[in-house]
Design an enzyme around this catalytic site. Sequence first.
Site, PDB file in Angstrom:
ATOM      1  N   ASP A  25       1.198  -0.810  -0.110  1.00 27.81           N
ATOM      2  CA  ASP A  25       0.222   0.459  -0.598  1.00 27.81           C
ATOM      3  C   ASP A  25       0.676   1.571  -0.170  1.00 27.81           C
ATOM      4  O   ASP A  25       0.422   2.135  -0.735  1.00 27.81           O
ATOM      5  CB  ASP A  25      -1.147   0.125   0.980  1.00 27.81           C
ATOM      6  CG  ASP A  25      -2.002  -1.020   1.032  1.00 27.81           C
ATOM      7  OD1 ASP A  25      -2.131  -1.297  -0.156  1.00 27.81           O
ATOM      8  OD2 ASP A  25      -2.733  -1.391   2.180  1.00 27.81           O
ATOM      9  N   ASP A 125       4.654  25.786  -4.159  1.00 31.59           N
ATOM     10  CA  ASP A 125       4.679  24.037  -3.530  1.00 31.59           C
ATOM     11  C   ASP A 125       3.593  23.385  -4.911  1.00 31.59           C
ATOM     12  O   ASP A 125       2.157  23.390  -4.419  1.00 31.59           O
ATOM     13  CB  ASP A 125       4.543  24.382  -1.761  1.00 31.59           C
ATOM     14  CG  ASP A 125       4.837  23.162  -1.255  1.00 31.59           C
ATOM     15  OD1 ASP A 125       4.140  22.362  -1.931  1.00 31.59           O
ATOM     16  OD2 ASP A 125       4.851  23.369  -0.447  1.00 31.59           O
ATOM     17  N   THR A 130       1.896  17.069   2.002  1.00 25.97           N
ATOM     18  CA  THR A 130       2.144  16.105   1.409  1.00 25.97           C
ATOM     19  C   THR A 130       1.136  14.938   2.076  1.00 25.97           C
ATOM     20  O   THR A 130       0.765  14.081   1.708  1.00 25.97           O
ATOM     21  CB  THR A 130       3.263  15.514   0.863  1.00 25.97           C
ATOM     22  OG1 THR A 130       4.128  17.109   0.165  1.00 25.97           O
ATOM     23  CG2 THR A 130       3.094  14.244  -0.631  1.00 25.97           C
TER      24      THR A 130
HETATM   25  N1  LIG Z   1      10.858  18.969  10.042  1.00 22.93           N
HETATM   26  C1  LIG Z   1       9.678  19.632   9.386  1.00 22.93           C
HETATM   27  N2  LIG Z   1      10.105  20.793  10.075  1.00 22.93           N
HETATM   28  C2  LIG Z   1       9.113  21.826   9.873  1.00 22.93           C
HETATM   29  N3  LIG Z   1       8.484  22.261   8.516  1.00 22.93           N
HETATM   30  C3  LIG Z   1       8.558  20.536   7.695  1.00 22.93           C
HETATM   31  C4  LIG Z   1       9.832  19.620   8.361  1.00 22.93           C
HETATM   32  N4  LIG Z   1       9.858  18.511   7.621  1.00 22.93           N
HETATM   33  C5  LIG Z   1       9.117  19.061   6.474  1.00 22.93           C
HETATM   34  N5  LIG Z   1       8.735  19.826   6.752  1.00 22.93           N
HETATM   35  C6  LIG Z   1       8.230  20.668   5.302  1.00 22.93           C
HETATM   36  O1  LIG Z   1       6.090  20.508   6.362  1.00 22.93           O
HETATM   37  C7  LIG Z   1       5.344  21.287   5.112  1.00 22.93           C
HETATM   38  C8  LIG Z   1       3.793  20.993   5.227  1.00 22.93           C
HETATM   39  O2  LIG Z   1       3.423  21.584   6.651  1.00 22.93           O
HETATM   40  P1  LIG Z   1       2.418  21.427   7.738  1.00 22.93           P
HETATM   41  O3  LIG Z   1       2.994  20.662   8.528  1.00 22.93           O
HETATM   42  O4  LIG Z   1       2.229  22.869   7.829  1.00 22.93           O
HETATM   43  O5  LIG Z   1       1.672  20.888   6.607  1.00 22.93           O
HETATM   44  C9  LIG Z   1       5.905  20.554   4.029  1.00 22.93           C
HETATM   45  O6  LIG Z   1       5.640  20.623   2.786  1.00 22.93           O
HETATM   46  P2  LIG Z   1       5.310  19.255   1.466  1.00 22.93           P
HETATM   47  O7  LIG Z   1       4.201  18.890   2.089  1.00 22.93           O
HETATM   48  O8  LIG Z   1       4.671  20.870   0.877  1.00 22.93           O
HETATM   49  O9  LIG Z   1       7.005  18.579   1.358  1.00 22.93           O
HETATM   50  C10 LIG Z   1       7.070  20.813   4.313  1.00 22.93           C
HETATM   51  O10 LIG Z   1       8.207  21.182   3.329  1.00 22.93           O
HETATM   52 MG   LIG Z   2       4.985  22.536   1.413  1.00 18.51          MG
HETATM   53 MG   LIG Z   3       7.796  18.218  -0.037  1.00 22.38          MG
HETATM   54 MG   LIG Z   4       4.751  19.790  -1.922  1.00 25.07          MG
END
Ligand SMILES: Nc1ncnc2c1ncn2[C@@H]1O[C@H](COP(=O)(O)O)[C@@H](OP(=O)(O)O)[C@H]1O
Ligand SMILES: [Mg+2]
Ligand SMILES: [Mg+2]
Ligand SMILES: [Mg+2]
Length: 344
Positions: A25, A125, A130
């Site tokens: 999955d 973005d 994601t």
């Molecule tokens: N350790 C970390 N600390 C803070 N932000 C992070 C992280 N690892 C990934 N992210 C970022 O947090 C985003 C999502 O934010 P949120 O937590 O507000 O949903 C992710 O965007 P993507 O999903 O575009 O990669 C990613 O870029």
């Molecule tokens: Mg993001």
């Molecule tokens: Mg990302």
């Molecule tokens: Mg993204």
Amino acid sequence: MKVQKVLLQSDVHSKSDKTPVTVADYGLFSNSTLHTLLSSQAIVSFVLVKELSTEPFSLVAEEDSGDLRMESGQETLHRITKLVNDTLVIEESYTVATLSSEDVLYAIDSGKSEGGSSGRHWVLDPIDGTKGFLRGDQYAIALALLDEGRVVLGVLACPNLPLASIGTNNKHSSEPSNEKVGCLFFAKVGEGTFMHSLDGSSPIKVHVSDIENPEEASFFESFEAAHTSHDLSSAIAKVKLGVKAPPIRIDSQAKYGALSRGDGAIYLRLPRKGYREKIWDHAAGSIVVTEAGGVVTDVAGNPLDFSKGEHLDRDTIIIVTNRKLMPSLLKAVRESIQEKVSPM
Ligand SMILES: Nc1ncnc2c1ncn2[C@@H]1O[C@H](COP(=O)(O)O)[C@@H](OP(=O)(O)O)[C@H]1O
Ligand SMILES: [Mg+2]
Ligand SMILES: [Mg+2]
Ligand SMILES: [Mg+2]
């Protein structure tokens, strides 16, 4: 939206925590997610280039074509090309010609600019949140325009965000949730923030909450504990400010969108030490909030600096609220950090 629907109907979600169940999955999930974010980047990039053919084009975007150019990536590239063409068909003005795999690779890799303090740069973005996308929860498509290092335009599409408020004060959890979802926020510097439904209702002007008493405020934070400290935010909100409502934990810049229309009054992002936030995670969201009358700052009270390339400064704490609550929120954040560093 189409891919997420297929994912959720594929019955591989475990009932309890909405995560994939088996190793196979995970394969399906990560593949489908890859298709979605690369297709999204290809579509937005293609449309921008087409619309802006008369000016120099610079796009700072999260994804790149990676392995798609290798032999092993051909099947994936084929599926992405189909997804892009199937999507563009919906918009009549872009169906002049079918895009080839080469066109799709070119569109994805147009997003390689580094941004910076001079000239204009688009910031994308293609799928933000994601993890939320995978879970069937909130995610966003976030596009902003930087001009001389300043955000001057932002668009935030939130396909799963209810049109009605998601604030804790307005929510009656016993009611079945058959609310309409799909919001698009847009903001242009000096002109305010507007929202309409993704299927095209007329835009309404939105404003941040005017709550002055922090006890009545509700606050947003990341769903993912890896992205922000839930402990620290609870110390700040509950202990220092007396916030009564539980945090609203959702993924993506949908938090900025929801805050811009007053669903909640505070958004705190307290990343773990050493993390550098990416500009595409905040550029569109920040102008959506500021044009709706809110404030987005770091812990020093300064606006976020989008002029330094792909990243914000290391260890940037992000504090979002209305003008009235900002002074007490800043004070609470500073005190809590101090106490965390040097416990009595
Ligand atoms: N350790 C970390 N600390 C803070 N932000 C992070 C992280 N690892 C990934 N992210 C970022 O947090 C985003 C999502 O934010 P949120 O937590 O507000 O949903 C992710 O965007 P993507 O999903 O575009 O990669 C990613 O870029
Ligand atoms: Mg993001
Ligand atoms: Mg990302
Ligand atoms: Mg993204």
